[in-house]
Design a protein around this motif. Sequence first.
Motif, PDB file in Angstrom:
ATOM      1  N   UNK A   1       0.833  -1.204   0.000  1.00  0.00           N
ATOM      2  CA  UNK A   1       0.000   0.000   0.000  1.00  0.00           C
ATOM      3  C   UNK A   1       0.871   1.259   0.000  1.00  0.00           C
ATOM      4  N   UNK A   2       1.994   1.224   0.691  1.00  0.00           N
ATOM      5  CA  UNK A   2       2.883   2.386   0.723  1.00  0.00           C
ATOM      6  C   UNK A   2       3.574   2.600  -0.622  1.00  0.00           C
ATOM      7  N   UNK A   3       3.913   1.512  -1.283  1.00  0.00           N
ATOM      8  CA  UNK A   3       4.533   1.624  -2.605  1.00  0.00           C
ATOM      9  C   UNK A   3       3.535   2.212  -3.593  1.00  0.00           C
ATOM     10  N   UNK A   4       2.288   1.745  -3.540  1.00  0.00           N
ATOM     11  CA  UNK A   4       1.237   2.275  -4.408  1.00  0.00           C
ATOM     12  C   UNK A   4       1.027   3.763  -4.135  1.00  0.00           C
ATOM     13  N   UNK A   5       0.964   4.130  -2.877  1.00  0.00           N
ATOM     14  CA  UNK A   5       0.760   5.536  -2.504  1.00  0.00           C
ATOM     15  C   UNK A   5       1.925   6.389  -3.001  1.00  0.00           C
ATOM     16  N   UNK A   6       3.131   5.904  -2.843  1.00  0.00           N
ATOM     17  CA  UNK A   6       4.314   6.629  -3.276  1.00  0.00           C
ATOM     18  C   UNK A   6       4.307   6.838  -4.797  1.00  0.00           C
ATOM     19  N   UNK A   7       3.992   5.785  -5.558  1.00  0.00           N
ATOM     20  CA  UNK A   7       3.965   5.879  -7.017  1.00  0.00           C
ATOM     21  C   UNK A   7       2.922   6.898  -7.465  1.00  0.00           C
ATOM     22  N   UNK A   8       1.730   6.840  -6.869  1.00  0.00           N
ATOM     23  CA  UNK A   8       0.670   7.778  -7.242  1.00  0.00           C
ATOM     24  C   UNK A   8       1.052   9.222  -6.889  1.00  0.00           C
TER      25      UNK A   8
ATOM     26  N   UNK B   1      -0.983  11.824  -2.600  1.00  0.00           N
ATOM     27  CA  UNK B   1      -2.248  11.234  -3.038  1.00  0.00           C
ATOM     28  C   UNK B   1      -2.431   9.903  -2.320  1.00  0.00           C
ATOM     29  N   UNK B   2      -3.646   9.651  -1.856  1.00  0.00           N
ATOM     30  CA  UNK B   2      -3.951   8.345  -1.274  1.00  0.00           C
ATOM     31  C   UNK B   2      -5.011   7.699  -2.159  1.00  0.00           C
ATOM     32  N   UNK B   3      -4.581   6.785  -3.046  1.00  0.00           N
ATOM     33  CA  UNK B   3      -5.525   6.165  -3.967  1.00  0.00           C
ATOM     34  C   UNK B   3      -6.419   5.130  -3.270  1.00  0.00           C
ATOM     35  N   UNK B   4      -7.527   4.811  -3.899  1.00  0.00           N
ATOM     36  CA  UNK B   4      -8.475   3.822  -3.374  1.00  0.00           C
ATOM     37  C   UNK B   4      -7.767   2.487  -3.104  1.00  0.00           C
ATOM     38  N   UNK B   5      -6.851   2.109  -3.997  1.00  0.00           N
ATOM     39  CA  UNK B   5      -6.137   0.834  -3.842  1.00  0.00           C
ATOM     40  C   UNK B   5      -5.316   0.804  -2.549  1.00  0.00           C
ATOM     41  N   UNK B   6      -4.894   1.960  -2.060  1.00  0.00           N
ATOM     42  CA  UNK B   6      -4.188   2.027  -0.771  1.00  0.00           C
ATOM     43  C   UNK B   6      -5.059   1.432   0.327  1.00  0.00           C
ATOM     44  N   UNK B   7      -6.345   1.816   0.322  1.00  0.00           N
ATOM     45  CA  UNK B   7      -7.270   1.325   1.349  1.00  0.00           C
ATOM     46  C   UNK B   7      -7.593  -0.147   1.144  1.00  0.00           C
ATOM     47  N   UNK B   8      -7.661  -0.586  -0.116  1.00  0.00           N
ATOM     48  CA  UNK B   8      -7.916  -2.010  -0.389  1.00  0.00           C
ATOM     49  C   UNK B   8      -6.757  -2.851   0.141  1.00  0.00           C
ATOM     50  N   UNK B   9      -5.530  -2.446  -0.157  1.00  0.00           N
ATOM     51  CA  UNK B   9      -4.377  -3.187   0.348  1.00  0.00           C
ATOM     52  C   UNK B   9      -4.274  -3.088   1.873  1.00  0.00           C
TER      53      UNK B   9
ATOM     54  N   UNK C   1      -3.138  -8.100  17.873  1.00  0.00           N
ATOM     55  CA  UNK C   1      -4.581  -8.189  17.607  1.00  0.00           C
ATOM     56  C   UNK C   1      -5.221  -6.814  17.741  1.00  0.00           C
ATOM     57  N   UNK C   2      -4.941  -6.121  18.818  1.00  0.00           N
ATOM     58  CA  UNK C   2      -5.522  -4.791  19.050  1.00  0.00           C
ATOM     59  C   UNK C   2      -5.119  -3.814  17.946  1.00  0.00           C
ATOM     60  N   UNK C   3      -3.852  -3.821  17.586  1.00  0.00           N
ATOM     61  CA  UNK C   3      -3.359  -2.911  16.552  1.00  0.00           C
ATOM     62  C   UNK C   3      -4.001  -3.167  15.200  1.00  0.00           C
ATOM     63  N   UNK C   4      -4.094  -4.422  14.791  1.00  0.00           N
ATOM     64  CA  UNK C   4      -4.670  -4.737  13.483  1.00  0.00           C
ATOM     65  C   UNK C   4      -6.180  -4.560  13.475  1.00  0.00           C
ATOM     66  N   UNK C   5      -6.852  -4.913  14.560  1.00  0.00           N
ATOM     67  CA  UNK C   5      -8.314  -4.771  14.618  1.00  0.00           C
ATOM     68  C   UNK C   5      -8.720  -3.298  14.558  1.00  0.00           C
ATOM     69  N   UNK C   6      -8.020  -2.454  15.294  1.00  0.00           N
ATOM     70  CA  UNK C   6      -8.371  -1.030  15.271  1.00  0.00           C
ATOM     71  C   UNK C   6      -8.071  -0.409  13.911  1.00  0.00           C
ATOM     72  N   UNK C   7      -6.968  -0.797  13.300  1.00  0.00           N
ATOM     73  CA  UNK C   7      -6.644  -0.303  11.961  1.00  0.00           C
ATOM     74  C   UNK C   7      -7.673  -0.756  10.941  1.00  0.00           C
ATOM     75  N   UNK C   8      -8.131  -1.982  11.062  1.00  0.00           N
ATOM     76  CA  UNK C   8      -9.122  -2.521  10.139  1.00  0.00           C
ATOM     77  C   UNK C   8     -10.402  -1.695  10.151  1.00  0.00           C
ATOM     78  N   UNK C   9     -10.812  -1.267  11.320  1.00  0.00           N
ATOM     79  CA  UNK C   9     -12.010  -0.419  11.451  1.00  0.00           C
ATOM     80  C   UNK C   9     -11.797   0.905  10.708  1.00  0.00           C
ATOM     81  N   UNK C  10     -10.639   1.502  10.879  1.00  0.00           N
ATOM     82  CA  UNK C  10     -10.334   2.779  10.230  1.00  0.00           C
ATOM     83  C   UNK C  10     -10.292   2.621   8.709  1.00  0.00           C
ATOM     84  N   UNK C  11      -9.664   1.555   8.218  1.00  0.00           N
ATOM     85  CA  UNK C  11      -9.559   1.341   6.769  1.00  0.00           C
ATOM     86  C   UNK C  11     -10.941   1.108   6.167  1.00  0.00           C
ATOM     87  N   UNK C  12     -11.758   0.311   6.843  1.00  0.00           N
ATOM     88  CA  UNK C  12     -13.117   0.049   6.355  1.00  0.00           C
ATOM     89  C   UNK C  12     -13.932   1.345   6.327  1.00  0.00           C
ATOM     90  N   UNK C  13     -13.782   2.171   7.345  1.00  0.00           N
ATOM     91  CA  UNK C  13     -14.509   3.443   7.393  1.00  0.00           C
ATOM     92  C   UNK C  13     -14.085   4.358   6.239  1.00  0.00           C
TER      93      UNK C  13
END
Length: 101
Positions: free
Chosen positions: A26-33, A41-49, A70-82
């Motif tokens: 996701x960081x490589x995609x963001x950097x390229x864009x 730029x934060x492309x849609x694919x950044x959030x998908x990855x 678990x806590x770190x990934x679960x909380x991040x998952x909520x933010x990415x989905x939002x």
Amino acid sequence: MHSILGLNFDLWVIVGVVGQLFFSLRFIIQWIQSEKHKKSVIPYSFWIFSILGSTILLVYAIQRKDPVFILGQASGLIIYARNIHLINNSKKEVKKIEETN
């Protein structure tokens, strides 16, 4: 379990590595864009990855029974989905406006 260069690999380590790969891409995609547009730029694919990597890493963390991971990934998952939800809503609003004009 297989040993490569003195490191032990089993199916769960491979799952963890795949999750981390998606998460890192996701960081490589963001950097390229950003380079392409000459601005941050934060492309849609950044959030998908982000979702893919975070989900796989959450499964890995649960299997390893690591509460910090678990806590770190679960909380991040909520933010990415939002963020994906907000982007999709924004696209629907733009489409509505275009249809009325």
